[in-house]
Design a protein around this motif. Structure first.
Motif, short mmCIF file in Angstrom:
data_model
loop_
_atom_site.label_atom_id
_atom_site.label_comp_id
_atom_site.label_asym_id
_atom_site.label_seq_id
_atom_site.Cartn_x
_atom_site.Cartn_y
_atom_site.Cartn_z
N SER A 188 0.74 -1.33 0.07
CA SER A 188 -0.11 0.02 0.15
C SER A 188 0.73 1.16 -0.09
CB SER A 188 -1.06 0.18 1.19
OG SER A 188 -0.19 0.34 2.28
N SER A 189 2.10 1.35 -0.19
CA SER A 189 3.12 2.38 0.16
C SER A 189 3.49 2.90 -1.37
CB SER A 189 4.12 2.13 0.97
OG SER A 189 4.94 1.23 0.54
N LEU A 190 2.82 2.06 -2.46
CA LEU A 190 3.16 2.62 -3.81
C LEU A 190 1.96 2.87 -4.43
CD1 LEU A 190 6.16 -0.11 -4.54
CD2 LEU A 190 6.54 2.36 -3.99
N ASN A 191 2.14 3.90 -5.39
CA ASN A 191 1.04 4.30 -6.07
C ASN A 191 0.67 3.45 -7.11
OD1 ASN A 191 -1.18 5.58 -7.59
ND2 ASN A 191 -0.28 7.51 -7.71
N PRO A 192 -0.40 2.54 -7.12
CA PRO A 192 -0.72 1.39 -8.05
C PRO A 192 -0.87 1.82 -9.46
CG PRO A 192 -2.78 1.75 -6.91
CD PRO A 192 -1.45 2.54 -6.02
N ARG A 193 -1.19 3.14 -9.74
CA ARG A 193 -1.20 3.83 -11.10
C ARG A 193 0.05 4.46 -11.65
NH1 ARG A 193 -6.59 3.01 -12.71
NH2 ARG A 193 -7.24 1.63 -11.05
N MET A 194 1.06 4.21 -10.87
CA MET A 194 2.19 4.98 -11.60
C MET A 194 3.35 3.98 -11.60
SD MET A 194 2.47 8.26 -9.43
CE MET A 194 4.14 8.98 -9.85
#
Lengths: 267, 636
Positions: A94-100
């Motif tokens: 959950s600490s990385l933006n899934p859309r980037m």
């Protein structure tokens, strides 16, 4: 480059009679270029200390000094703040933006601090190499990476800013046992290569013994014991530390009745 | 590489609605160009004509062709609906999603505004706007947008609350990412899909609402006309010539349906694109089965599993999560199953307990429990055969207990349903069971709800629950993973003692080999859906006694209290294999330092080994080569 000095930090949640003191007079120093462990169980207040240092939580009293500035009083501009403290979170899912993509995430961090010129593919590749990932990982989305790889990306994102202090909050506990060792190795290597200062928060005494120079043990919002990481594990002085050490499952007890006998020995 | 379907959807619904929308767009563009003047030109010679070949829908009271007017009105009707929905959506997104990057106080404040706005009756709000602005097309659009804002805002608010709490947004804040960029790059992309679907569907509703406003006379004013206006004009003579009202009515229904159904199709398309598209059962063919036939030579054990395979439908065929797993558990024996995530360890046990995840295809040569082979039985019969003789402890104690029921009541259910005990008797048993797992004041605690228990207490209550039917086998899936070390130790002790006291056997799954070593007598190591080693737990303490390189690596990879701090920790390089592919050789070969060509081409069978257990490896590392040991094909 400076030491982080936490002095008599108090953090409470809620108001009036229902208020709860999560951190109760904690003093702790992270010398420049060192890894300091903060160990405790859930509810001990260790994560609250981390979040207060990172600026997510307000303190009631005390100070958190980095060099000549008190972070609780003067946070500075967004850029200054970012260069003071960065945090690696527990859950790499959950600490990385899934859309980037990984590359976009790292380039964004680089752009903010070095401008567009500093955020080219070469700089991103360098960051990926630093955390032992292939350059091709830059084109992938977080969903296409394993937990260990994501945690490396999160570490690389911190490093992009070259912060004075990294707060690592339970960064191995969401990972498979076989991957935890690799992440611990990475943190240690990076600390040596780059002279990082790290506040390493965990419930795992064995991990902290391996990675930290000094360690503090927290319970009910207070630090009960501080000292050399290996020494604390080998010769715990406080009863609570002793019970923590005794509770660690150990592979040399495999197949024995140690579990039952140890319980009778401890109150 | 994962192949993603980026092409437009091919479901019939999607094709039909796309064609419908295309027709609407073409009519909206070309009808006013071709028939715009004809549609407004009054013809005194053709007033109120019935349908004829010249005027398919007849003419109105000024002699204008109703069909042409309906077609020409498409543009205004659509533009108004799109404008109103667009306005409402943009305002709603700003109101609902922007607070996510502004902090908790702004979130609360905006939430109050949205809630108040939602409380206003839609019609009243629309009327009020019309009164303030005076009737007209623009007024109608604004009025509709005003009524649409709060529902879009509420949707955006609910969706963005998840993003606001996500750690990636916290990380972005720490990095100094600007609020604008947080909104456009972090919040919006992560809430886009449901919002787009909702907006599309709302266009249909908006069209109806605008037509209603025009119909009531407070929307489009003559000489302008949209479908609602035409309905209103046609309605006056509905008893004389109903066709005048039917034409625009059909148009409204057609357009409304087109947008609503297109929204549905879009939602289905986006849903499928997110995950992998599994093949249908028919295209997958029969579920994989173990190649080796069942063999029976040892005396019967409490649980015997032979040739267990568990597969899930995948994109390009069956995903074989568990591949030909065979093991036995003797009465009263504690067995640990260890492996990385994705090794199939939990699925194996849940399949044995008849709790395999939805969609799983479970096949086995034999699953015999207490002398009964449950593999050929139906799910219901198998569950009945297992009955209360198998107790299950789940990893997440918060979701494993029903939050709406008292803990005592949930425990008492087992003796009431299966044992036929009275209510009072069942309650007494439940309190006793809670007391046995060291829960203080069990009488009062039994009256509490699961959320009033701490994590460790809940896990102990679950163990107590698994004991209620006096089972002969306990299956525990990562029972201590979420717990603190001191709590973990208490739970482990409890599990061990309960088994010893009742003579129950247990299979415990964990990714922590040290936990299992202390708890269990025997350890089964799984990798990529297979058992690679099955070994006495005492051998874990002597790493040179372990045969499989993977078991050794697992045991060495965790830092212990006497790990050499100056040397790097042992790690396992590489990643686990892709389970949708057929693995020709040993699954671990790619990561194994001892792998040879044979390992990469020929899968090593799981065979009895000189250390007393079983190993699937061509190059066992404990100094006893496969050739030296007796060639007994006995499963242990």
């Amino acid at each position: 480059m400076a030491d982080l000095v936490i002095d008599d930090l108090v953090v409470t949640f809620g108001h009036g009679r229902r208020s709860f003191t999560a951190v109760d007079g904690v003093s702790l120093t992270v010398p420049h270029g060192r890894i300091v462990g903060l160990v405790g169980e859930s509810g001990s207040g260790k994560s609250t200390v981390a979040r207060t240092v990172a600026g997510f939580q307000k303190a009631v009293s005390g100070s958190i000094r980095l060099g000549d500035r008190d972070l609780l009083v003067h946070r500075g501009s967004a850029r200054e703040r970012a260069r003071d403290v960065q945090m690696v979170f527990q859950d790499p899912y959950s600490s990385l933006n899934p859309r980037m993509t990984v590359g976009e995430t790292l380039a964004e961090a680089l752009t903010i601090h070095l401008g567009r010129d500093g955020a080219g593919p070469a700089a991103v590749g360098e960051l990926l190499e630093l955390v032992r990932l292939k350059a091709s990982a830059g084109d992938r989305y977080p969903a296409q990476l394993s937990g260990g790889m994501r945690q490396r990306v999160a570490i690389a994102r911190c490093l992009a800013v070259r912060p004075q202090l990294i707060v690592a909050d339970e960064i191995t506990s969401a990972l498979d046992a076989s991957v935890q060792g690799a992440v611990l190795n990475l943190i240690r290597d990076l600390q040596r290569e780059l002279g990082l200062s790290v506040l390493f928060i965990t419930h795992n005494l064995a991990a902290v013994r391996y990675i930290a120079d000094t360690t503090a043990v927290m319970r009910h919002g207070q630090i009960v014991e501080t000292g050399d990481a290996a020494e604390i594990v080998a010769h715990p002085r406080h009863d609570y530390t002793r019970s923590l050490v005794a509770a660690i499952p150990r592979i040399e007890h495999a197949g024995t009745d140690h579990l039952l006998t140890a319980l009778e020995a401890t109150p | 590489m994962i192949r993603r379907r980026m092409a437009l959807p091919t479901q019939p619904m999607a094709v039909i609605t796309t064609v419908m929308l295309l027709i609407l767009v073409l009519v909206a563009i070309f009808a006013p160009m071709w028939w715009g003047e004809q549609a407004v030109a009054a013809d005194p010679d053709a007033i109120g004509l019935p349908p004829s070949s010249e005027h398919l829908l007849g003419t109105d009271k000024l002699g204008r062709d109703i069909l042409l007017r309906t077609l020409v009105a498409t543009r205004l009707s659509l533009v108004m609906a799109l404008a109103a929905t667009g306005l409402g959506a943009v305002a709603g997104l700003v109101l609902g999603a922007l607070p996510a990057v502004l902090g908790p106080r702004a979130q609360r404040w905006f939430a109050d505004v949205i809630a108040t706005w939602l409380a206003f009756p839609v019609l009243l709000l629309a009327m009020l706007t019309v009164i303030l602005l005076g009737p007209g097309a623009i007024t109608a659009v604004v009025a509709l947008a005003v009524t649409m804002v709060p529902s879009f805002a509420r949707l955006a608010q609910t969706l963005s609350a998840r993003v606001a709490g996500a750690e990636y947004l916290a990380a972005a804040r720490m990095l100094g990412v600007s609020r604008g960029r947080q909104f456009t790059h972090y919040v919006l992309p992560n809430i886009a899909e449901p919002v787009i679907v909702n907006v599309t569907m709302s266009v249909g509703g908006g069209l109806l609402a605008l037509s209603s406003l025009s119909f009531l006379g407070i929307g489009v004013q003559p000489p302008q006309f949209d479908w609602g206006r035409m309905l209103s004009e046609g309605f006056a003579q509905v008893y004389v010539s109903p066709i005048a009202a039917i034409g625009p009515g059909v148009a409204v229904v057609f357009a409304g349906l087109a947008f609503s159904l297109f929204g549905e199709a879009l939602a289905a398309f986006l849903r499928n694109r997110g995950g992998s598209r599994a093949l249908s059962r028919r295209r997958l063919g029969p579920a994989p089965r173990a190649a080796t036939p069942a063999q029976q030579s040892a005396p019967p054990a409490l649980l015997e599993v032979e040739g267990l395979c568990v597969s899930f439908p995948g994109e390009s065929g069956w995903q074989r999560i568990v591949r030909d797993v065979s093991f036995r558990v003797e009465a009263g024996e504690l067995v640990g199953v260890v492996g990385e995530s994705g090794s199939g360890k939990s699925v194996t046990l849940m399949s044995v307990a008849q709790l395999a995840p939805a969609g799983a295809a479970v096949t086995a040569s034999r699953i015999s429990f207490d002398g009964t082979d449950i593999a050929p039985l139906s799910d219901r019969q198998a569950s009945k055969a297992l009955g209360t003789k198998v107790g299950v402890v789940f990893q997440d104690s918060l979701t494993a207990l029903n939050p709406a029921l008292r803990v005592g009541g949930q425990l008492a259910e087992v003796p009431r349903v299966h044992g036929g005990s009275s209510r009072a008797d069942a309650h007494r048993q439940a309190v006793e069971a809670l007391g046995r797992v060291d829960i203080p004041n069990p009488e009062q605690r039994a009256q509490q709800f699961p959320h009033e228990f701490s994590g460790g207490m809940r896990q102990r209550a679950l163990i107590a629950m698994s004991q209620m039917g006096s089972p002969s086998l306990i299956i525990a899936d990562e029972p201590t993973t979420a717990l603190d070390v001191t709590v973990q130790r208490r739970v482990l002790v409890m599990l061990r003692k309960e088994c010893a006291d009742n003579g129950a056997a247990a299979i415990v799954v964990s990714h922590d080999i040290a936990v299992l070593g202390e708890l269990c007598r025997r350890i089964i190591v799984m990798y990529a859906g297979r058992i690679v080693e099955d070994v006495d737990a005492t051998l874990l303490a002597r790493s040179d006694a372990l045969a499989h390189p993977y078991t050794r690596a697992l045991a060495a990879s965790l830092p212990d209290l006497d790990t050499d701090r100056s040397a790097p920790l042992a790690t396992i390089p590489g990643e686990p294999p892709d389970l949708s592919q057929e693995l020709p050789g040993c699954a671990f070969a790619a990561r194994c330092p001892f792998a040879t060509d044979r390992c990469r081409t020929e899968a090593p069978p799981l065979r009895a080994h000189a250390h007393g257990g079983r190993v699937a490896c061509w190059h066992p590392q404990d100094g006893m080569s496969r050739e030296e040991r007796p060639r007994a094909e006995v499963t242990v």
